[in-house]
Each structure stands twice: as C-alpha cells, then as structure tokens.
Scaffold this motif. Structure first.
Motif, PDB file in Angstrom:
ATOM      1  N   GLU A   1     -36.785  54.586  23.031  1.00 24.49           N
ATOM      2  CA  GLU A   1     -36.059  55.325  21.876  1.00 24.49           C
ATOM      3  C   GLU A   1     -35.148  54.706  20.546  1.00 24.49           C
ATOM      4  OE1 GLU A   1     -34.189  58.814  23.478  1.00 24.49           O
ATOM      5  OE2 GLU A   1     -34.687  58.385  25.309  1.00 24.49           O
ATOM      6  N   VAL A   2     -34.881  53.482  21.149  1.00 25.71           N
ATOM      7  CA  VAL A   2     -34.388  52.516  19.682  1.00 25.71           C
ATOM      8  C   VAL A   2     -35.403  52.305  19.070  1.00 25.71           C
ATOM      9  CG1 VAL A   2     -33.049  50.530  19.229  1.00 25.71           C
ATOM     10  CG2 VAL A   2     -32.395  51.766  21.267  1.00 25.71           C
ATOM     11  N   LYS A   3     -36.801  51.961  19.543  1.00 24.51           N
ATOM     12  CA  LYS A   3     -37.794  51.548  18.601  1.00 24.51           C
ATOM     13  C   LYS A   3     -38.080  52.527  17.778  1.00 24.51           C
ATOM     14  CE  LYS A   3     -39.062  47.621  21.848  1.00 24.51           C
ATOM     15  NZ  LYS A   3     -40.005  47.098  22.764  1.00 24.51           N
ATOM     16  N   GLU A   4     -38.425  53.641  18.296  1.00 20.77           N
ATOM     17  CA  GLU A   4     -38.522  55.063  17.597  1.00 20.77           C
ATOM     18  C   GLU A   4     -37.708  55.344  16.728  1.00 20.77           C
ATOM     19  OE1 GLU A   4     -41.301  57.011  17.663  1.00 20.77           O
ATOM     20  OE2 GLU A   4     -42.079  55.393  18.715  1.00 20.77           O
ATOM     21  N   ALA A   5     -36.456  55.105  16.964  1.00 12.07           N
ATOM     22  CA  ALA A   5     -35.337  55.256  15.875  1.00 12.07           C
ATOM     23  C   ALA A   5     -35.278  54.624  14.627  1.00 12.07           C
ATOM     24  CB  ALA A   5     -33.880  55.242  16.429  1.00 12.07           C
ATOM     25  N   VAL A   6     -35.774  53.208  14.968  1.00  3.13           N
ATOM     26  CA  VAL A   6     -35.920  52.109  13.900  1.00  3.13           C
ATOM     27  C   VAL A   6     -36.977  52.555  12.894  1.00  3.13           C
ATOM     28  CG1 VAL A   6     -36.603  49.733  13.360  1.00  3.13           C
ATOM     29  CG2 VAL A   6     -34.760  50.347  14.972  1.00  3.13           C
ATOM     30  N   LYS A   7     -38.036  53.019  13.546  1.00  2.82           N
ATOM     31  CA  LYS A   7     -39.367  53.404  12.736  1.00  2.82           C
ATOM     32  C   LYS A   7     -39.012  54.636  11.892  1.00  2.82           C
ATOM     33  CE  LYS A   7     -42.872  52.074  16.069  1.00  2.82           C
ATOM     34  NZ  LYS A   7     -43.905  52.392  17.017  1.00  2.82           N
ATOM     35  N   THR A   8     -38.284  55.677  12.571  1.00  3.08           N
ATOM     36  CA  THR A   8     -37.742  56.823  11.616  1.00  3.08           C
ATOM     37  C   THR A   8     -36.761  56.465  10.552  1.00  3.08           C
ATOM     38  OG1 THR A   8     -38.045  58.223  13.879  1.00  3.08           O
ATOM     39  CG2 THR A   8     -36.593  58.974  11.994  1.00  3.08           C
ATOM     40  N   ALA A   9     -36.038  55.464  10.991  1.00  2.00           N
ATOM     41  CA  ALA A   9     -34.877  54.960   9.668  1.00  2.00           C
ATOM     42  C   ALA A   9     -35.763  54.215   8.603  1.00  2.00           C
ATOM     43  CB  ALA A   9     -33.925  54.127  10.425  1.00  2.00           C
ATOM     44  N   LEU A  10     -36.693  53.523   9.014  1.00  2.00           N
ATOM     45  CA  LEU A  10     -37.572  52.823   7.848  1.00  2.00           C
ATOM     46  C   LEU A  10     -38.239  53.678   6.969  1.00  2.00           C
ATOM     47  CD1 LEU A  10     -38.615  49.682  10.130  1.00  2.00           C
ATOM     48  CD2 LEU A  10     -37.077  49.750   8.197  1.00  2.00           C
ATOM     49  N   ASN A  11     -38.840  54.786   7.630  1.00  6.71           N
ATOM     50  CA  ASN A  11     -39.377  55.894   6.955  1.00  6.71           C
ATOM     51  C   ASN A  11     -38.598  56.669   6.162  1.00  6.71           C
ATOM     52  OD1 ASN A  11     -41.956  55.223   7.634  1.00  6.71           O
ATOM     53  ND2 ASN A  11     -41.793  56.200   9.681  1.00  6.71           N
ATOM     54  N   TRP A  12     -37.393  57.056   6.708  1.00  6.10           N
ATOM     55  CA  TRP A  12     -36.462  57.872   6.027  1.00  6.10           C
ATOM     56  C   TRP A  12     -35.618  57.141   4.806  1.00  6.10           C
ATOM     57  CZ3 TRP A  12     -30.683  57.595   7.546  1.00  6.10           C
ATOM     58  CH2 TRP A  12     -29.832  58.713   6.834  1.00  6.10           C
ATOM     59  N   ARG A  13     -35.037  56.155   5.169  1.00  6.35           N
ATOM     60  CA  ARG A  13     -34.542  55.168   3.922  1.00  6.35           C
ATOM     61  C   ARG A  13     -33.320  56.088   3.074  1.00  6.35           C
ATOM     62  NH1 ARG A  13     -36.577  50.649   2.566  1.00  6.35           N
ATOM     63  NH2 ARG A  13     -38.408  49.759   3.762  1.00  6.35           N
ATOM     64  N   PHE A  14     -32.429  57.053   3.864  1.00 11.14           N
ATOM     65  CA  PHE A  14     -31.561  57.737   3.416  1.00 11.14           C
ATOM     66  C   PHE A  14     -31.824  58.753   2.360  1.00 11.14           C
ATOM     67  CE2 PHE A  14     -29.114  54.109   5.001  1.00 11.14           C
ATOM     68  CZ  PHE A  14     -27.934  54.454   5.384  1.00 11.14           C
ATOM     69  N   GLU A  15     -33.164  58.961   2.384  1.00 11.60           N
ATOM     70  CA  GLU A  15     -33.652  60.222   1.515  1.00 11.60           C
ATOM     71  C   GLU A  15     -33.818  61.412   2.158  1.00 11.60           C
ATOM     72  OE1 GLU A  15     -37.114  58.850  -0.250  1.00 11.60           O
ATOM     73  OE2 GLU A  15     -36.275  57.073  -1.312  1.00 11.60           O
ATOM     74  N   GLY A  16     -33.258  62.425   1.966  1.00 13.13           N
ATOM     75  CA  GLY A  16     -33.070  63.607   2.570  1.00 13.13           C
ATOM     76  C   GLY A  16     -32.256  63.691   3.811  1.00 13.13           C
ATOM     77  N   PRO A  17     -32.103  64.939   4.338  1.00 12.17           N
ATOM     78  CA  PRO A  17     -31.160  65.007   5.603  1.00 12.17           C
ATOM     79  C   PRO A  17     -31.731  64.092   6.760  1.00 12.17           C
ATOM     80  CG  PRO A  17     -32.814  67.007   5.343  1.00 12.17           C
ATOM     81  CD  PRO A  17     -32.923  66.038   4.105  1.00 12.17           C
ATOM     82  N   PRO A  18     -30.639  63.548   7.561  1.00 12.93           N
ATOM     83  CA  PRO A  18     -31.411  62.520   8.676  1.00 12.93           C
ATOM     84  C   PRO A  18     -32.432  63.270   9.614  1.00 12.93           C
ATOM     85  CG  PRO A  18     -28.613  62.579   8.238  1.00 12.93           C
ATOM     86  CD  PRO A  18     -29.400  63.781   7.528  1.00 12.93           C
TER      87      PRO A  18
END
Length: 371
Positions: free
Chosen positions: A55-72
């Motif tokens: 779940e942490v690794k999935e969260a890291v992948k998600t954050a790297l794609n998100w990059r603070f752009e748009g809602p979390p």
C-alpha cells in the motif's frame, strides 16, 4: 518556577518513529532528552511493513503521478491510514513505558525541493492526531512542511541530533555523520561552528530497485552482488551530469531523482549492483572533499553493505566507521532523531538551519497533535 521555566528544563521520555524512502518498514526508538542534550537511550525496534508495504508503494506511485496537481487522490488517504496502522503496531510492539511525547516522521511519498527561486513541495503520509488519540500523549508530525514553505529544502533534518550525539559521546575534530538510506546525506560537524548538511545523492534506493527489477531479493544482502561485479565508471560519470549534482549545497532529493535503471538494461545483476554501490559512495565522497573530515561515521542501512563501505573508504581520506564503532545504534538513530526533534518542536527550538536546509534563518517545525 514559571511554567515557561519548567518547560525549558524538563526532560522528556520521547518515542521517535521513522519509515524511510527505502520502504522497508518502521523504526521506533526511545530516548530521554531535554531537546538539547541526550541523557539516556531506551528500547528500539524495527518492524517490516505488513504485506511487504504494497500500500505504501502504491501511494508513492500515486504521489509521483499527482505532484500536487488537482485534488489529492483517494489512494493517498488509504496509504496514510495504512502508515498510521503500521506505526501504531510498532509502538505496541516496542511496549515502552511512561512516554511523554511521540515524534512521527511519517512516510515521504513525494519531495520536490526548492530550487531556482521556486518553493518546493513535500508530502509525508501519516496523521499525528491518530497516534496522539491512541496513546494519550502529544504527537509531533509533518516536520518538513514549515521548512519548505520558508524556502528551505525540507531535508535533511537529523543534523542537530547528530551534533547532540557527538557531544554525548565527546567526539572531537572534524566529523562527518553520513546516513545511507534510500537517499544519502551528510552532516558536517566542527565543534561549535554552524552545522553544514546536505543530501549527497543516491543511497540504497536505486540498488534496492535494481535487485527487485532483476528478480533477486529486494536489497543486496551483505553486499553479495555488489562485491562480485565490476564498476562501470563511464556510466557513473554520465549520471553525475544530472542537474542535482550541479546544485549548490545544501540541497535535497527524492529517492526517485536517481532513477538510472533505464540506462542499465544491458548490465548483469552483479555489474549493475557494483556500479550503483560505487555511484552511492562517490556521491558522498564528492560532498566530503572540501570538508576533509578526520572521522566519517556511517549510519542507515547502507553501513551493512561492505561494498559501499569499502568504496567510501577508497574514495575518502578520513577514518570510515560505522555507528556501532562509536557506540551508537545505527538501526535506531533516525527514529531517535525524530524523538529529539519532537521535543525541540514543543519547546520552540529550531530544527532546521541555513547551513542544513538553506532556510533563511533557524526555524522550528512540526505540527503538534494533542490527545
């Protein structure tokens, strides 16, 4: 005695928690401190993330794609809940008594430091209120955001604790405390002179990813593969052309700033491991050259890799030691640091400095959650 004076002189039994960018689990450790001196070391423990931290690794992948752009994305909240549960389990397993305060680093899933006049952004998953409510003591968390908002790099934060450890152990001279986790960083200590610190470059992160990519275990146990291979110096020279290595110190990095695996498709397991171990050691030695320390004390998981330690010794002139050589617990040290920083935070003492994160002036940081 006034309440302010009591706060100033109070010793805390502080529990610190650390889960690094190597994504291998949770470290928990107890120290007794007044936020300036370290008096005693308590129990410590390291536990793996449940289910290999998926779940942490999935969260890291998600954050790297998100990059603070748009809602979390929802996966970040799910990851945060998972991180909270893992840290609660670590505290329960440690079974420490009479804790006054918790320092909760959380899990870094995205770190973009300030550069070229643009302020950075950083995200550590984990809600300190969950831990404060669960254990009935104040919990300090989100240590990096205040520094980043003030124009600092947000890392490294352990240098002030490294200095306190050197005082505790009465170490003298020009000392470099090197932490090799997912990223490598160094604290330069010279008596009472202002601290200097910086992230140096890759730590174990790229090597761990390489081992996983090649279908081996998820890290290079005892440096077995690194010790067998041949180093590709031309490839390392090419990697040193990256922007990170051209920036002045202090500078900070995310583990994924050193994702060089796409440039290694033609390499064997052993040669790739040796090359990444050398990349780590040379990154550290480059930042040590001007300081010329007489002692280099290595903490973090990288100290268990004889290839990295041997290469660091080869590329530097100082005496390379592990934390155990000077009586410190290298597995608990980073968790201890956040116990120390939690006490400094509630006392309003600075945790980052111009020479350690590039912040304009010394500032405190961390959010205090109360039960």
């Amino acid at each position: 005695m006034s309440k302010a004076k009591v706060m100033e002189s109070k010793r805390y039994i502080a529990l610190g928690l650390m889960s690094g960018t190597s994504l291998d689990g949770v470290d928990a450790a107890v120290i007794e401190t007044d936020g300036e001196e370290v008096f005693e070391f308590g129990k410590s423990i390291c536990i793996a993330f449940p289910e290999d931290g998926i779940e942490v690794k999935e969260a890291v992948k998600t954050a790297l794609n998100w990059r603070f752009e748009g809602p979390p994305p929802n996966k970040l909240q799910m990851g945060s809940d998972y991180v909270d549960r893992a840290h609660i389990d670590a505290i329960k397993a440690l079974n420490a008594q009479d804790i006054d305060i918790i320092g909760y680093h959380g899990q870094t899933v995205f770190h973009q430091p300030a550069q070229k006049g643009v302020k950075g952004q950083t995200l550590q998953l984990g809600n300190g209120q969950s831990l404060a409510s669960k254990f009935g003591v104040p919990c300090v968390y989100d240590f990096r955001t205040a520094d980043v908002k003030a124009g600092g790099q947000g890392a490294p934060l352990a240098p002030i604790y490294h200095q306190a450890l050197c005082r505790y152990s009465r170490l003298e001279g020009r000392i470099a405390v090197v932490n090799i986790g997912g990223v490598s960083n160094v604290t330069l200590i010279d008596g009472n002179k202002p601290l200097i610190a910086t992230d140096c470059g890759p730590g174990n992160g790229p090597l761990d990813s390489w081992m996983e990519l090649k279908g081996a275990r998820n890290y290079d146990f005892a440096g077995e593969q690194s010790m067998k291979g041949h180093v590709d110096l031309k490839r390392i020279a090419r990697w040193f052309e990256r922007d990170f290595f051209k920036r002045p110190i202090p500078r900070s990095a995310d583990r994924y700033d050193f994702d060089v695996l796409a440039d290694m498709r033609d390499m064997s397991l052993e040669n790739g491991a040796a090359t990444l171990a050398s990349f780590c050691a040379q990154s550290i030695s480059r930042d040590l050259q001007a300081f010329a320390p007489n002692k280099i004390i290595v903490c973090g998981g990288g100290r268990h890799n004889p290839a990295i330690m041997g290469m660091l010794d080869m590329h530097t002139d100082g005496n390379v030691l592990s934390t155990e050589d000077v009586g410190w617990d290298g597995d608990a040290l980073e968790a201890q640091a956040f116990a120390y920083l939690a006490v400094r935070t509630v006392k309003g003492l600075p945790i980052s400095f111009p020479g350690t994160t590039g912040v304009p002036h010394p500032i405190t940081g961390g959010v205090v959650a109360r039960p």
